[in-house]
Design a protein around this motif. Structure first.
Motif, PDB file in Angstrom:
ATOM      1  N   VAL A   1       0.908  -1.243  -0.068  1.00 47.71           N
ATOM      2  CA  VAL A   1       0.087   0.104   0.050  1.00 47.71           C
ATOM      3  C   VAL A   1       0.912   1.347  -0.052  1.00 47.71           C
ATOM      4  O   VAL A   1       2.073   0.998   0.302  1.00 47.71           O
ATOM      5  CB  VAL A   1      -0.900  -0.233   1.328  1.00 47.71           C
ATOM      6  N   ILE A   2       0.369   2.324  -0.519  1.00 49.30           N
ATOM      7  CA  ILE A   2       0.968   3.737  -0.750  1.00 49.30           C
ATOM      8  C   ILE A   2       0.111   4.703  -0.372  1.00 49.30           C
ATOM      9  O   ILE A   2      -1.062   4.631  -0.684  1.00 49.30           O
ATOM     10  CB  ILE A   2       1.487   4.072  -2.133  1.00 49.30           C
ATOM     11  N   GLY A   3       0.628   5.513   0.482  1.00 50.67           N
ATOM     12  CA  GLY A   3       0.045   6.777   0.929  1.00 50.67           C
ATOM     13  C   GLY A   3       0.885   7.611   1.804  1.00 50.67           C
ATOM     14  O   GLY A   3       1.869   7.432   1.992  1.00 50.67           O
TER      15      GLY A   3
ATOM     16  N   ALA B   1       4.660   4.105   8.457  1.00 47.92           N
ATOM     17  CA  ALA B   1       3.399   4.436   8.745  1.00 47.92           C
ATOM     18  C   ALA B   1       2.547   5.205   7.834  1.00 47.92           C
ATOM     19  O   ALA B   1       2.997   6.276   7.424  1.00 47.92           O
ATOM     20  CB  ALA B   1       3.349   4.841  10.123  1.00 47.92           C
ATOM     21  N   ILE B   2       1.418   4.757   7.370  1.00 47.40           N
ATOM     22  CA  ILE B   2       0.429   5.542   6.424  1.00 47.40           C
ATOM     23  C   ILE B   2      -0.716   5.907   7.264  1.00 47.40           C
ATOM     24  O   ILE B   2      -1.293   5.320   7.939  1.00 47.40           O
ATOM     25  CB  ILE B   2      -0.019   4.567   5.443  1.00 47.40           C
ATOM     26  N   GLY B   3      -0.884   7.170   7.078  1.00 51.35           N
ATOM     27  CA  GLY B   3      -1.957   8.036   7.732  1.00 51.35           C
ATOM     28  C   GLY B   3      -1.807   9.460   7.792  1.00 51.35           C
ATOM     29  O   GLY B   3      -1.068   9.832   6.896  1.00 51.35           O
ATOM     30  N   GLU B   4      -2.601  10.143   8.601  1.00 48.46           N
ATOM     31  CA  GLU B   4      -2.557  11.467   8.621  1.00 48.46           C
ATOM     32  C   GLU B   4      -1.230  11.983   9.187  1.00 48.46           C
ATOM     33  O   GLU B   4      -1.046  11.657  10.434  1.00 48.46           O
ATOM     34  CB  GLU B   4      -3.693  12.203   9.381  1.00 48.46           C
TER      35      GLU B   4
ATOM     36  N   PRO C   1       5.088  -2.418   2.496  1.00 49.72           N
ATOM     37  CA  PRO C   1       5.162  -3.749   1.775  1.00 49.72           C
ATOM     38  C   PRO C   1       4.149  -4.681   2.300  1.00 49.72           C
ATOM     39  O   PRO C   1       3.540  -4.358   3.581  1.00 49.72           O
ATOM     40  CB  PRO C   1       6.739  -4.036   1.893  1.00 49.72           C
ATOM     41  N   ALA C   2       3.877  -5.467   1.524  1.00 48.70           N
ATOM     42  CA  ALA C   2       3.017  -6.706   1.964  1.00 48.70           C
ATOM     43  C   ALA C   2       3.653  -7.618   2.948  1.00 48.70           C
ATOM     44  O   ALA C   2       4.803  -7.859   3.009  1.00 48.70           O
ATOM     45  CB  ALA C   2       2.108  -7.273   0.730  1.00 48.70           C
ATOM     46  N   TYR C   3       2.733  -8.169   3.893  1.00 52.24           N
ATOM     47  CA  TYR C   3       3.000  -9.215   4.700  1.00 52.24           C
ATOM     48  C   TYR C   3       3.453 -10.297   3.826  1.00 52.24           C
ATOM     49  O   TYR C   3       2.630 -10.805   3.034  1.00 52.24           O
ATOM     50  CB  TYR C   3       2.201  -9.621   5.741  1.00 52.24           C
TER      51      TYR C   3
END
Length: 242
Positions: free
Chosen positions: A100-102, A181-184, A224-226
């Protein structure tokens, strides 16, 4: 008195004319009969063609109805597949099974370069509990995906000490430790600094023990993915099979 030679000739003429008339009459009747027969045959052909046309129209209407029904079912199935696929993708992402990307933060935790005077060596290195504190603070702040040195953190990820190294998902990792970590971003950083356990890593422990810790914002953090197994050894869905 002698008979007139004209009478036999006239009689012969009348006989011939009668024969010709009879022949013409019979021929005319046969022609009429043939035309009538052909007309009857054509009428039958026309009736057969009309019946066939009506049958084809009925079959065409039935086929159109079948096609319409098939299209409707296909649209419904496509909608179900799309919804199911979207739900599955979301579930896989939430479970940590997809890259995931963000936006988010990049946190670096590293041991002190030297042991400050009066400090204990054990106070100047990053421990498994420090990494766990950072991960927990990020999760509490709403982080949607977290990784440590390339290891995706999931609901069952262990973070523990193994001698002089740290194990994450049964993988040995060493300093420096990079936590993505992806988030705000602002919310994630605030949580890290204000948390009772993780906060000192970016304040007192940094100043007193020389720990090298940083928090940086990023607009395109890639987690990355698990890569490990997700098959449970004991748990199973309630009401499901063995």
């Amino acid at each position: 008195m002698h008979p007139s030679p004209v009478r036999p000739a006239l009689a012969a003429v009348f006989v011939v004319l009668g024969f010709m008339f009879a022949t013409a009459f019979n021929t005319s009747n046969r022609a009429l009969d043939a035309r009538a027969s052909r007309s009857s045959d054509l009428a039958g052909v026309v009736r057969d063609m009309e019946r066939e046309r009506e049958d084809l129209k009925s079959r065409l209407a039935s086929l159109r109805a079948s096609v319409s029904d098939a299209r409707r079912k296909a649209a419904q199935e496509a909608g179900v597949r799309e919804t199911f696929g979207r739900d599955l993708d979301e579930a896989r992402a939430a479970a940590g099974l997809t890259l995931v990307i963000g936006p988010g933060v990049r946190v670096v935790l590293d041991d002190a370069g030297t042991v400050p005077e009066g400090a204990e060596p054990g106070d100047c290195v990053v421990h498994d509990s420090d990494i766990a504190a950072v991960v927990n603070a990020l999760a509490a702040a709403g982080a949607e995906a977290v990784s440590v040195n390339g290891e995706r953190v999931t609901a069952t990820t262990p973070i523990r000490c193994a001698g002089t190294t740290i194990m994450v998902n049964s993988t040995r990792i060493g300093a420096p430790y990079e936590v993505l970590a992806i988030g705000e971003p602002d919310a994630l950083e605030a949580a890290l600094r204000e948390d009772r356990v993780s906060g000192p890593l970016f304040g007192d422990f940094r100043a007193v023990y020389g720990l090298r810790t940083t928090i940086a914002h990023g607009g395109s953090i890639e987690v990355p993915a698990y890569a490990g197994s997700v098959a449970p050894a004991y748990a199973r869905a309630a009401g499901g099979g063995s």
